[in-house]
Design a protein around this motif. Structure first.
Motif, PDB file in Angstrom:
ATOM      1  N   ILE A  30       0.846  -1.206   0.000  1.00 26.61           N
ATOM      2  CA  ILE A  30       0.000   0.000   0.000  1.00 26.61           C
ATOM      3  C   ILE A  30       0.874   1.245   0.000  1.00 26.61           C
ATOM      4  N   LYS A  31       1.832   1.297   0.908  1.00 31.56           N
ATOM      5  CA  LYS A  31       2.708   2.474   1.015  1.00 31.56           C
ATOM      6  C   LYS A  31       3.514   2.681  -0.264  1.00 31.56           C
ATOM      7  N   PHE A  32       4.000   1.595  -0.846  1.00 27.34           N
ATOM      8  CA  PHE A  32       4.778   1.719  -2.081  1.00 27.34           C
ATOM      9  C   PHE A  32       3.916   2.293  -3.207  1.00 27.34           C
ATOM     10  N   HIS A  33       2.774   1.679  -3.444  1.00 28.55           N
ATOM     11  CA  HIS A  33       1.931   2.106  -4.564  1.00 28.55           C
ATOM     12  C   HIS A  33       1.384   3.522  -4.366  1.00 28.55           C
ATOM     13  N   LEU A  34       0.967   3.855  -3.148  1.00 24.90           N
ATOM     14  CA  LEU A  34       0.502   5.222  -2.911  1.00 24.90           C
ATOM     15  C   LEU A  34       1.643   6.219  -3.091  1.00 24.90           C
ATOM     16  N   GLY A  35       2.858   5.822  -2.738  1.00 29.52           N
ATOM     17  CA  GLY A  35       4.020   6.681  -2.951  1.00 29.52           C
ATOM     18  C   GLY A  35       4.295   6.902  -4.434  1.00 29.52           C
ATOM     19  N   VAL A  36       4.245   5.829  -5.200  1.00 26.48           N
ATOM     20  CA  VAL A  36       4.461   5.931  -6.645  1.00 26.48           C
ATOM     21  C   VAL A  36       3.418   6.843  -7.277  1.00 26.48           C
ATOM     22  N   LEU A  37       2.204   6.770  -6.781  1.00 25.44           N
ATOM     23  CA  LEU A  37       1.110   7.589  -7.319  1.00 25.44           C
ATOM     24  C   LEU A  37       1.097   9.003  -6.718  1.00 25.44           C
ATOM     25  N   ASP A  38       2.032   9.293  -5.829  1.00 22.26           N
ATOM     26  CA  ASP A  38       2.092  10.569  -5.114  1.00 22.26           C
ATOM     27  C   ASP A  38       0.802  10.823  -4.331  1.00 22.26           C
ATOM     28  N   LEU A  39       0.301   9.752  -3.726  1.00 20.65           N
ATOM     29  CA  LEU A  39      -0.914   9.841  -2.919  1.00 20.65           C
ATOM     30  C   LEU A  39      -0.657   9.466  -1.460  1.00 20.65           C
ATOM     31  N   ASP A  40       0.603   9.536  -1.041  1.00 16.61           N
ATOM     32  CA  ASP A  40       0.928   9.123   0.322  1.00 16.61           C
ATOM     33  C   ASP A  40       1.063  10.280   1.309  1.00 16.61           C
ATOM     34  N   VAL A  41       0.803  11.495   0.873  1.00 18.69           N
ATOM     35  CA  VAL A  41       0.907  12.658   1.762  1.00 18.69           C
ATOM     36  C   VAL A  41       0.028  12.469   2.997  1.00 18.69           C
ATOM     37  N   ALA A  42      -1.182  11.992   2.813  1.00 21.96           N
ATOM     38  CA  ALA A  42      -2.111  11.833   3.935  1.00 21.96           C
ATOM     39  C   ALA A  42      -1.682  10.728   4.897  1.00 21.96           C
ATOM     40  N   LEU A  43      -0.809   9.814   4.444  1.00 26.22           N
ATOM     41  CA  LEU A  43      -0.321   8.758   5.334  1.00 26.22           C
ATOM     42  C   LEU A  43       0.749   9.267   6.283  1.00 26.22           C
ATOM     43  N   TYR A  44       1.472  10.301   5.865  1.00 29.36           N
ATOM     44  CA  TYR A  44       2.630  10.746   6.631  1.00 29.36           C
ATOM     45  C   TYR A  44       2.477  12.116   7.270  1.00 29.36           C
ATOM     46  N   SER A  45       1.361  12.750   7.066  1.00 29.83           N
ATOM     47  CA  SER A  45       1.172  14.068   7.681  1.00 29.83           C
ATOM     48  C   SER A  45      -0.254  14.204   8.209  1.00 29.83           C
ATOM     49  N   GLU A  46      -0.374  15.036   9.204  1.00 28.17           N
ATOM     50  CA  GLU A  46      -1.690  15.289   9.804  1.00 28.17           C
ATOM     51  C   GLU A  46      -2.534  16.129   8.854  1.00 28.17           C
ATOM     52  N   LYS A  47      -3.832  16.051   9.050  1.00 29.54           N
ATOM     53  CA  LYS A  47      -4.739  16.851   8.238  1.00 29.54           C
ATOM     54  C   LYS A  47      -4.447  18.329   8.491  1.00 29.54           C
ATOM     55  N   PRO A  48      -4.235  19.091   7.418  1.00 25.50           N
ATOM     56  CA  PRO A  48      -3.963  20.521   7.615  1.00 25.50           C
ATOM     57  C   PRO A  48      -5.219  21.249   8.093  1.00 25.50           C
ATOM     58  N   THR A  49      -5.003  22.403   8.678  1.00 29.62           N
ATOM     59  CA  THR A  49      -6.140  23.207   9.124  1.00 29.62           C
ATOM     60  C   THR A  49      -6.963  23.625   7.908  1.00 29.62           C
ATOM     61  N   ALA A  50      -8.239  23.797   8.151  1.00 29.04           N
ATOM     62  CA  ALA A  50      -9.148  24.169   7.055  1.00 29.04           C
ATOM     63  C   ALA A  50      -8.709  25.495   6.435  1.00 29.04           C
ATOM     64  N   ILE A  51      -8.914  25.585   5.143  1.00 27.31           N
ATOM     65  CA  ILE A  51      -8.533  26.822   4.466  1.00 27.31           C
ATOM     66  C   ILE A  51      -9.597  27.895   4.695  1.00 27.31           C
ATOM     67  N   THR A  52      -9.130  29.112   4.747  1.00 24.12           N
ATOM     68  CA  THR A  52     -10.018  30.264   4.953  1.00 24.12           C
ATOM     69  C   THR A  52      -9.687  31.310   3.899  1.00 24.12           C
ATOM     70  N   GLU A  53     -10.399  32.403   3.952  1.00 25.53           N
ATOM     71  CA  GLU A  53     -10.111  33.512   3.037  1.00 25.53           C
ATOM     72  C   GLU A  53      -8.686  34.028   3.237  1.00 25.53           C
ATOM     73  N   ALA A  54      -8.198  33.924   4.475  1.00 26.89           N
ATOM     74  CA  ALA A  54      -6.868  34.431   4.798  1.00 26.89           C
ATOM     75  C   ALA A  54      -5.743  33.456   4.434  1.00 26.89           C
ATOM     76  N   SER A  55      -6.098  32.231   4.043  1.00 23.02           N
ATOM     77  CA  SER A  55      -5.078  31.231   3.707  1.00 23.02           C
ATOM     78  C   SER A  55      -4.301  31.658   2.470  1.00 23.02           C
TER      79      SER A  55
END
Length: 183
Positions: A30-55
């Motif tokens: 899973i980790k390999f294939h998601l990495g190859v697809l550049d879809l592993d960001v969510a596996l290695y980092s916390e959910k970012p804060t919600a975006i706002t007008e000020a983001s």
């Protein structure tokens, strides 16, 4: 978009389905294939804060990338979990949390399997029902499976397991091996 879906499906088809007994191997794939697809960001980092007008544009871009990674990562993992297990998992909306839950739920199964494989390896005997080559390959496959479960079988012990698995008519071979290794 269409190419992403095709790539995701293509990669998913080559991943072993998680069956409750193969977490380590499944997780690695899973980790390999998601990495190859550049879809592993969510596996290695916390959910970012919600975006706002000020983001900033950078924050908006990162949030979008994380969200994309999370949604497709969840789909990818769920596509590769056996149906009977999938139905027992709670609805989770975070790929990192899903992977952690599956690991915690099935970690003991991996440990149990490792114990069973180690027991099999240590008592395995050559019985002549297959060639010596096939016997050694079977033992090698068990050792590789143990390694994927985090239990590395040291080379010298492994060779000794193989030698100990041979019948008494291989005694001269065992003696010659022991003489050669001591030199």
């Amino acid at each position: 978009m269409k190419n992403s879906a095709l790539a995701l499906h293509s990669h998913s088809a080559s991943v072993t389905t998680f069956n409750g007994l193969n977490f380590s191997y499944w997780c690695e794939q899973i980790k390999f294939h998601l990495g190859v697809l550049d879809l592993d960001v969510a596996l290695y980092s916390e959910k970012p804060t919600a975006i706002t007008e000020a983001s900033s544009d950078e924050e908006k871009s990162y949030y979008k990338h994380w969200d994309w990674s999370n949604r497709l990562g969840l789909m990818f993992m769920r596509m590769n979990i056996a149906g009977n297990i999938k139905t027992t998992l709670p609805k989770i909306e975070n790929a990192k949390e899903l992977l952690k839950l599956v690991e915690e739920s099935f970690q003991t199964a991996d440990k149990s399997l490792a114990g069973t494989l180690m027991g099999t390896l240590t008592i395995m005997k050559f019985d002549g029902s297959r060639t010596m080559y096939e016997h050694v390959i079977k033992m090698t496959n068990i050792a590789a499976r143990l390694k994927s479960l985090g239990m590395k079988v040291e080379h010298n012990f492994f060779v000794q397991f193989i030698i100990n698995s041979t019948p008494s008519e291989y005694g001269p071979f065992q003696i010659n091996y022991n003489i050669m290794k001591d030199k």
